[in-house]
Design a protein around this motif. Structure first.
Motif, PDB file in Angstrom:
ATOM      1  N   MET A   6       0.830  -1.202   0.000  1.00 23.66           N
ATOM      2  CA  MET A   6       0.000   0.000   0.000  1.00 23.66           C
ATOM      3  C   MET A   6       0.869   1.259   0.000  1.00 23.66           C
ATOM      4  O   MET A   6       0.593   2.217  -0.734  1.00 23.66           O
ATOM      5  N   LEU A   7       1.928   1.257   0.795  1.00 25.42           N
ATOM      6  CA  LEU A   7       2.814   2.418   0.844  1.00 25.42           C
ATOM      7  C   LEU A   7       3.512   2.639  -0.491  1.00 25.42           C
ATOM      8  O   LEU A   7       3.658   3.787  -0.936  1.00 25.42           O
ATOM      9  N   ASP A   8       3.931   1.569  -1.141  1.00 25.52           N
ATOM     10  CA  ASP A   8       4.548   1.699  -2.472  1.00 25.52           C
ATOM     11  C   ASP A   8       3.576   2.308  -3.462  1.00 25.52           C
ATOM     12  O   ASP A   8       3.946   3.187  -4.247  1.00 25.52           O
ATOM     13  N   GLN A  23      -0.053  17.140   0.321  1.00 28.68           N
ATOM     14  CA  GLN A  23      -0.941  16.707   1.404  1.00 28.68           C
ATOM     15  C   GLN A  23      -0.216  15.757   2.352  1.00 28.68           C
ATOM     16  O   GLN A  23      -0.358  15.864   3.575  1.00 28.68           O
ATOM     17  N   PHE A  24       0.547  14.837   1.798  1.00 28.66           N
ATOM     18  CA  PHE A  24       1.321  13.929   2.655  1.00 28.66           C
ATOM     19  C   PHE A  24       2.360  14.702   3.459  1.00 28.66           C
ATOM     20  O   PHE A  24       2.531  14.463   4.653  1.00 28.66           O
ATOM     21  N   GLU A  43      -8.284   8.010   4.124  1.00 24.37           N
ATOM     22  CA  GLU A  43      -9.112   8.901   3.317  1.00 24.37           C
ATOM     23  C   GLU A  43      -8.990   8.544   1.836  1.00 24.37           C
ATOM     24  O   GLU A  43      -9.944   8.683   1.071  1.00 24.37           O
ATOM     25  N   LEU A  44      -7.828   8.057   1.446  1.00 19.43           N
ATOM     26  CA  LEU A  44      -7.567   7.669   0.056  1.00 19.43           C
ATOM     27  C   LEU A  44      -7.950   6.220  -0.237  1.00 19.43           C
ATOM     28  O   LEU A  44      -7.730   5.731  -1.333  1.00 19.43           O
ATOM     29  N   GLY A  45      -8.484   5.535   0.775  1.00 17.89           N
ATOM     30  CA  GLY A  45      -8.951   4.166   0.567  1.00 17.89           C
ATOM     31  C   GLY A  45      -7.955   3.083   0.935  1.00 17.89           C
ATOM     32  O   GLY A  45      -8.149   1.914   0.575  1.00 17.89           O
TER      33      GLY A  45
END
Length: 96
Positions: A6-8, A23-24, A43-45
């Protein structure tokens, strides 16, 4: 999907979207940056929660440690290998 996957994926998206990248980076300025970061991910799923993110790093580090010389006292010290949160931002800031 695992936390590293997910982080990638989020990193790839942020590298191509300057607004998302901003935003990050803004989450680092919050009173609780880790919570703000995880909140933005959700928020981004992407269901990333603080303790799961920390735990994933520790599990990854433990597996690496076990794989070197059986994980005994002679295993090399692996710095930063247990912190996916910091690694995300190092990679993100490199792409500025």
């Amino acid at each position: 999907m695992t936390i590293p996957e997910m982080l990638d994926e989020l990193l790839r998206k942020a590298e191509q979207d300057m607004e998302l990248k901003k935003q990050f980076l803004e989450t680092k300025k919050q009173e609780n940056p880790l919570s703000a970061f995880c909140g933005k991910c959700r928020e981004l799923g992407y269901p990333i929660y603080e303790m799961e993110l920390i735990g994933a790093g520790e599990e990854f580090y433990a597996a690496m440690k076990r794989s070197t010389n059986g994980g005994g006292e002679n295993s090399p010290v692996l710095e930063g290998e247990d912190d996916f949160y910091s690694a995300f931002f190092v990679s993100l800031e490199r792409s500025l």
